[in-house]
Write a protein that holds these residues in place. Structure first.
Motif, PDB file in Angstrom:
ATOM      1  N   THR A   1       7.769  -2.273   5.059  1.00 49.07           N
ATOM      2  CA  THR A   1       6.333  -2.141   5.317  1.00 49.07           C
ATOM      3  C   THR A   1       5.633  -1.450   4.148  1.00 49.07           C
ATOM      4  OG1 THR A   1       6.751  -2.039   7.687  1.00 49.07           O
ATOM      5  CG2 THR A   1       4.634  -1.218   6.918  1.00 49.07           C
ATOM      6  N   LEU A   2       6.237  -0.385   3.639  1.00 45.97           N
ATOM      7  CA  LEU A   2       5.635   0.316   2.506  1.00 45.97           C
ATOM      8  C   LEU A   2       5.596  -0.572   1.263  1.00 45.97           C
ATOM      9  CD1 LEU A   2       7.193   3.860   2.927  1.00 45.97           C
ATOM     10  CD2 LEU A   2       4.831   3.174   3.343  1.00 45.97           C
ATOM     11  N   HIS A   3       6.652  -1.341   1.058  1.00 40.45           N
ATOM     12  CA  HIS A   3       6.689  -2.245  -0.096  1.00 40.45           C
ATOM     13  C   HIS A   3       5.605  -3.318   0.028  1.00 40.45           C
ATOM     14  CE1 HIS A   3       8.286  -4.462  -3.459  1.00 40.45           C
ATOM     15  NE2 HIS A   3       8.333  -5.551  -2.717  1.00 40.45           N
TER      16      HIS A   3
ATOM     17  N   TYR B   1       0.340  -5.534  -1.523  1.00 33.54           N
ATOM     18  CA  TYR B   1      -0.992  -5.918  -1.067  1.00 33.54           C
ATOM     19  C   TYR B   1      -2.065  -5.158  -1.834  1.00 33.54           C
ATOM     20  CZ  TYR B   1      -5.135  -6.136   1.858  1.00 33.54           C
ATOM     21  OH  TYR B   1      -6.411  -6.294   2.305  1.00 33.54           O
ATOM     22  N   MET B   2      -1.863  -3.856  -2.016  1.00 36.46           N
ATOM     23  CA  MET B   2      -2.865  -3.054  -2.727  1.00 36.46           C
ATOM     24  C   MET B   2      -2.973  -3.483  -4.186  1.00 36.46           C
ATOM     25  SD  MET B   2      -4.285  -1.234  -0.492  1.00 36.46           S
ATOM     26  CE  MET B   2      -5.267  -0.155  -1.504  1.00 36.46           C
ATOM     27  N   ALA B   3      -1.854  -3.815  -4.808  1.00 34.25           N
ATOM     28  CA  ALA B   3      -1.888  -4.270  -6.204  1.00 34.25           C
ATOM     29  C   ALA B   3      -2.638  -5.598  -6.305  1.00 34.25           C
ATOM     30  CB  ALA B   3      -0.476  -4.416  -6.744  1.00 34.25           C
TER      31      ALA B   3
ATOM     32  N   GLU C   1     -10.167  -7.665  -7.034  1.00 32.73           N
ATOM     33  CA  GLU C   1     -11.428  -6.955  -7.267  1.00 32.73           C
ATOM     34  C   GLU C   1     -11.805  -6.965  -8.746  1.00 32.73           C
ATOM     35  OE1 GLU C   1     -11.178  -2.967  -5.786  1.00 32.73           O
ATOM     36  OE2 GLU C   1     -12.129  -3.516  -3.899  1.00 32.73           O
ATOM     37  N   GLN C   2     -10.823  -6.721  -9.613  1.00 29.57           N
ATOM     38  CA  GLN C   2     -11.093  -6.719 -11.050  1.00 29.57           C
ATOM     39  C   GLN C   2     -11.526  -8.099 -11.524  1.00 29.57           C
ATOM     40  OE1 GLN C   2      -7.481  -5.255 -12.761  1.00 29.57           O
ATOM     41  NE2 GLN C   2      -7.944  -3.108 -12.314  1.00 29.57           N
TER      42      GLN C   2
END
Length: 95
Positions: free
Chosen positions: A62-64, A69-71, A77-78
């Protein structure tokens, strides 16, 4: 043999005996613990260990996924920001 040599030999012997005694105590305790369990109790302990390992693996997964996902979210966004700036630059050329 001199007195210092005898003391050094005695200290080395005491250290070796202490290490052997500790190993025997740990080994005996472990054997008594495993030997004291019936088959059902052993299966229960094994099941709890497997369950905890599964929980740890699930938490890691889950953390991975969240990191990935955040990356990806930051990259999107960029890219969106860059495209918006390019659009403004192109529209500025026509004014």
């Amino acid at each position: 043999m001199s007195d210092v040599t005898q003391q050094a030999a005695q200290a080395a012997s005491d250290t070796a005996l202490a290490k052997i005694a500790t190993s025997m105590s740990v080994g005996g305790g472990g054997t008594a613990f495993i030997g004291g369990l019936t088959l059902n109790e052993f299966a229960m302990v094994f099941g709890m260990v497997v369950g905890l390992l599964g929980l740890c693996l699930q938490a890691y997964q889950t953390l991975h996924k969240r990191r990935v996902y955040m990356a990806e979210y930051k990259a999107i966004e960029q890219k969106s920001k860059r495209e918006e700036e390019e659009h403004r630059a192109k529209m500025g050329m026509y004014q």
